[in-house]
Design a protein around this motif. Structure first.
Motif, PDB file in Angstrom:
ATOM      1  N   ILE A 148       0.819  -1.435   0.053  1.00  0.00           N
ATOM      2  CA  ILE A 148      -0.008  -0.069   0.137  1.00  0.00           C
ATOM      3  C   ILE A 148       0.954   1.227  -0.107  1.00  0.00           C
ATOM      4  O   ILE A 148       0.663   2.222  -0.760  1.00  0.00           O
ATOM      5  CB  ILE A 148      -1.013  -0.102   1.500  1.00  0.00           C
ATOM      6  N   ALA A 149       2.038   1.264   0.837  1.00  0.00           N
ATOM      7  CA  ALA A 149       2.724   2.285   0.709  1.00  0.00           C
ATOM      8  C   ALA A 149       3.571   2.657  -0.506  1.00  0.00           C
ATOM      9  O   ALA A 149       3.496   3.687  -1.059  1.00  0.00           O
ATOM     10  CB  ALA A 149       3.907   2.187   1.870  1.00  0.00           C
ATOM     11  N   ALA A 150       3.944   1.651  -1.087  1.00  0.00           N
ATOM     12  CA  ALA A 150       4.509   1.682  -2.377  1.00  0.00           C
ATOM     13  C   ALA A 150       3.589   2.158  -3.593  1.00  0.00           C
ATOM     14  O   ALA A 150       3.810   3.240  -4.380  1.00  0.00           O
ATOM     15  CB  ALA A 150       5.116   0.477  -2.852  1.00  0.00           C
ATOM     16  N   ARG A 151       2.246   1.724  -3.310  1.00  0.00           N
ATOM     17  CA  ARG A 151       1.422   2.123  -4.421  1.00  0.00           C
ATOM     18  C   ARG A 151       0.832   3.658  -4.138  1.00  0.00           C
ATOM     19  O   ARG A 151       0.526   4.267  -5.115  1.00  0.00           O
ATOM     20  CB  ARG A 151      -0.050   1.026  -4.559  1.00  0.00           C
ATOM     21  N   THR A 152       0.823   3.837  -2.869  1.00  0.00           N
ATOM     22  CA  THR A 152       0.079   5.306  -2.969  1.00  0.00           C
ATOM     23  C   THR A 152       1.180   6.452  -2.588  1.00  0.00           C
ATOM     24  O   THR A 152       0.959   7.546  -2.925  1.00  0.00           O
ATOM     25  CB  THR A 152      -0.677   5.298  -1.624  1.00  0.00           C
ATOM     26  N   GLY A 153       2.507   5.994  -2.474  1.00  0.00           N
ATOM     27  CA  GLY A 153       3.475   6.981  -2.267  1.00  0.00           C
ATOM     28  C   GLY A 153       3.449   7.497  -0.617  1.00  0.00           C
ATOM     29  O   GLY A 153       4.074   8.330  -0.222  1.00  0.00           O
ATOM     30  N   ILE A 154       2.672   6.824   0.333  1.00  0.00           N
ATOM     31  CA  ILE A 154       2.461   7.467   1.581  1.00  0.00           C
ATOM     32  C   ILE A 154       3.447   6.577   2.424  1.00  0.00           C
ATOM     33  O   ILE A 154       3.599   5.261   2.231  1.00  0.00           O
ATOM     34  CB  ILE A 154       1.083   7.272   2.187  1.00  0.00           C
ATOM     35  N   PRO A 155       4.060   7.154   3.242  1.00  0.00           N
ATOM     36  CA  PRO A 155       5.294   6.582   4.085  1.00  0.00           C
ATOM     37  C   PRO A 155       4.573   5.354   4.672  1.00  0.00           C
ATOM     38  O   PRO A 155       3.283   5.354   5.121  1.00  0.00           O
ATOM     39  CB  PRO A 155       5.640   7.738   5.177  1.00  0.00           C
ATOM     40  N   LEU A 156       5.559   4.231   5.066  1.00  0.00           N
ATOM     41  CA  LEU A 156       4.961   3.078   5.688  1.00  0.00           C
ATOM     42  C   LEU A 156       4.383   3.162   6.913  1.00  0.00           C
ATOM     43  O   LEU A 156       3.261   2.804   7.318  1.00  0.00           O
ATOM     44  CB  LEU A 156       6.135   2.121   5.648  1.00  0.00           C
ATOM     45  N   GLY A 157       4.892   4.079   7.930  1.00  0.00           N
ATOM     46  CA  GLY A 157       4.450   4.334   9.206  1.00  0.00           C
ATOM     47  C   GLY A 157       3.100   4.866   9.241  1.00  0.00           C
ATOM     48  O   GLY A 157       2.302   4.572   9.974  1.00  0.00           O
ATOM     49  N   THR A 158       2.755   5.973   8.150  1.00  0.00           N
ATOM     50  CA  THR A 158       1.765   6.661   8.147  1.00  0.00           C
ATOM     51  C   THR A 158       0.536   5.386   7.702  1.00  0.00           C
ATOM     52  O   THR A 158      -0.562   5.681   8.184  1.00  0.00           O
ATOM     53  CB  THR A 158       1.852   7.656   7.159  1.00  0.00           C
ATOM     54  N   VAL A 159       0.820   4.542   6.685  1.00  0.00           N
ATOM     55  CA  VAL A 159      -0.111   3.718   6.352  1.00  0.00           C
ATOM     56  C   VAL A 159      -0.504   2.840   7.611  1.00  0.00           C
ATOM     57  O   VAL A 159      -1.637   2.390   7.728  1.00  0.00           O
ATOM     58  CB  VAL A 159       0.654   2.920   5.145  1.00  0.00           C
ATOM     59  N   LYS A 160       0.542   2.405   8.386  1.00  0.00           N
ATOM     60  CA  LYS A 160       0.245   1.582   9.452  1.00  0.00           C
ATOM     61  C   LYS A 160      -0.444   2.124  10.445  1.00  0.00           C
ATOM     62  O   LYS A 160      -1.479   1.707  10.982  1.00  0.00           O
ATOM     63  CB  LYS A 160       1.657   1.043  10.096  1.00  0.00           C
ATOM     64  N   SER A 161      -0.431   3.585  10.460  1.00  0.00           N
ATOM     65  CA  SER A 161      -1.123   4.390  11.546  1.00  0.00           C
ATOM     66  C   SER A 161      -2.551   4.472  11.121  1.00  0.00           C
ATOM     67  O   SER A 161      -3.526   4.250  11.869  1.00  0.00           O
ATOM     68  CB  SER A 161      -0.620   5.793  11.769  1.00  0.00           C
ATOM     69  N   HIS A 162      -2.655   4.610   9.739  1.00  0.00           N
ATOM     70  CA  HIS A 162      -4.143   4.930   9.242  1.00  0.00           C
ATOM     71  C   HIS A 162      -4.981   3.638   9.562  1.00  0.00           C
ATOM     72  O   HIS A 162      -6.015   3.787   9.801  1.00  0.00           O
ATOM     73  CB  HIS A 162      -4.154   5.378   7.738  1.00  0.00           C
ATOM     74  N   ILE A 163      -4.151   2.520   9.194  1.00  0.00           N
ATOM     75  CA  ILE A 163      -4.955   1.176   9.160  1.00  0.00           C
ATOM     76  C   ILE A 163      -5.340   0.725  10.643  1.00  0.00           C
ATOM     77  O   ILE A 163      -6.234   0.550  11.061  1.00  0.00           O
ATOM     78  CB  ILE A 163      -4.166   0.058   8.611  1.00  0.00           C
ATOM     79  N   ARG A 164      -4.468   0.965  11.647  1.00  0.00           N
ATOM     80  CA  ARG A 164      -4.618   0.742  12.998  1.00  0.00           C
ATOM     81  C   ARG A 164      -5.993   1.669  13.449  1.00  0.00           C
ATOM     82  O   ARG A 164      -6.623   1.087  14.025  1.00  0.00           O
ATOM     83  CB  ARG A 164      -3.489   0.949  13.792  1.00  0.00           C
ATOM     84  N   ARG A 165      -5.723   2.928  13.206  1.00  0.00           N
ATOM     85  CA  ARG A 165      -6.831   3.789  13.695  1.00  0.00           C
ATOM     86  C   ARG A 165      -8.039   3.458  12.908  1.00  0.00           C
ATOM     87  O   ARG A 165      -9.283   3.487  13.638  1.00  0.00           O
ATOM     88  CB  ARG A 165      -6.465   5.365  13.281  1.00  0.00           C
ATOM     89  N   SER A 166      -8.295   3.132  11.694  1.00  0.00           N
ATOM     90  CA  SER A 166      -9.171   2.887  11.038  1.00  0.00           C
ATOM     91  C   SER A 166     -10.017   1.528  11.338  1.00  0.00           C
ATOM     92  O   SER A 166     -10.974   1.312  11.639  1.00  0.00           O
ATOM     93  CB  SER A 166      -9.000   2.742   9.468  1.00  0.00           C
ATOM     94  N   LEU A 167      -9.144   0.453  11.810  1.00  0.00           N
ATOM     95  CA  LEU A 167      -9.616  -0.791  12.438  1.00  0.00           C
ATOM     96  C   LEU A 167     -10.240  -0.587  13.849  1.00  0.00           C
ATOM     97  O   LEU A 167     -11.251  -1.149  14.164  1.00  0.00           O
ATOM     98  CB  LEU A 167      -8.430  -1.573  12.493  1.00  0.00           C
ATOM     99  N   LEU A 168      -9.732   0.419  14.612  1.00  0.00           N
ATOM    100  CA  LEU A 168     -10.280   0.685  15.857  1.00  0.00           C
ATOM    101  C   LEU A 168     -11.733   1.366  15.713  1.00  0.00           C
ATOM    102  O   LEU A 168     -12.653   0.994  16.483  1.00  0.00           O
ATOM    103  CB  LEU A 168      -9.359   1.560  16.730  1.00  0.00           C
ATOM    104  N   ARG A 169     -11.707   2.556  14.475  1.00  0.00           N
ATOM    105  CA  ARG A 169     -12.866   3.027  14.305  1.00  0.00           C
ATOM    106  C   ARG A 169     -14.013   2.065  13.761  1.00  0.00           C
ATOM    107  O   ARG A 169     -15.337   2.055  14.207  1.00  0.00           O
ATOM    108  CB  ARG A 169     -12.814   4.251  13.288  1.00  0.00           C
ATOM    109  N   LEU A 170     -13.815   1.045  12.994  1.00  0.00           N
ATOM    110  CA  LEU A 170     -14.637   0.057  12.729  1.00  0.00           C
ATOM    111  C   LEU A 170     -14.994  -0.949  13.744  1.00  0.00           C
ATOM    112  O   LEU A 170     -16.270  -1.222  13.699  1.00  0.00           O
ATOM    113  CB  LEU A 170     -13.986  -0.563  11.293  1.00  0.00           C
ATOM    114  N   ARG A 171     -14.165  -1.020  14.437  1.00  0.00           N
ATOM    115  CA  ARG A 171     -14.511  -1.917  15.651  1.00  0.00           C
ATOM    116  C   ARG A 171     -15.460  -1.433  16.606  1.00  0.00           C
ATOM    117  O   ARG A 171     -16.459  -1.924  16.860  1.00  0.00           O
ATOM    118  CB  ARG A 171     -13.366  -2.482  16.299  1.00  0.00           C
TER     119      ARG A 171
END
Length: 181
Positions: A148-171
């Protein structure tokens, strides 16, 4: 006449660099935070500005302006670059997300699968951008954080943070009260 701190900074004196950082990093951080709206990005930009100031200190001409004004100029350019990168990343993520959302899901044969897909798509859309697009890439295309980081150009740490926060919100959204009863 050049002030002693500016002269020491231009020579590369480590104490002068520390003094310059201590004096003007709060200003740089405040400008970055106002422009970018994210504390983590502001911290990264502040660090970048002082590394750039250190790297290019030989180009600083005290005849053209004071040291704080030069540092603010570096900050303005860094903020503009960050905003440009952010815009490009969002456009890329939107395009990828649109492609992912319009791709047919492999198990749409049953009514349950269709309902599940609609509920998930609605929940992912409610996350906003770029979080929704990033989760869509992980969910629909089964991409890893690195991919995802490679395809979007978003730094890996930011991708991980977005996914973690998003999963918490979905939960939180999908939690059923009194489910343990």
């Amino acid at each position: 006449m050049e002030d002693p701190l500016t002269a020491a900074f231009r020579r590369g004196d480590a104490e002068a660099v520390r003094e310059v950082y201590d004096r003007w990093s709060p200003l740089v951080h405040t400008l970055a935070l106002r422009a970018l709206g994210n504390a983590g990005d502001a911290e990264d930009l502040t660090q970048h500005v002082f590394v750039e100031a250190w790297r290019t200190r030989a180009k600083f001409d005290p005849e053209r302006g004071a040291l704080p004004a030069w540092i603010v100029g570096i900050t303005r350019h860094a903020v503009a670059d960050a905003l440009t990168r952010r815009t490009r990343q969002r456009e890329g993520v939107r395009t990828l997300a649109a492609d992912a959302l319009t791709s047919p899901a492999p198990d749409r044969d049953t009514a349950d699968a269709v309902v599940r897909t609609v509920v998930v798509a609605d929940a992912i859309a409610s996350l906003g951008e770029p979080q929704g697009a990033i989760v869509a890439l992980a969910f629909y295309e089964d991409l890893t954080h690195h991919q995802i980081a490679a395809r979007t150009g978003i730094p890996l740490g930011t991708v991980k943070s977005h996914i973690r926060r998003s999963l918490l919100r979905l939960r939180e959204r999908w939690e059923v009260p009194d489910a343990a009863l």
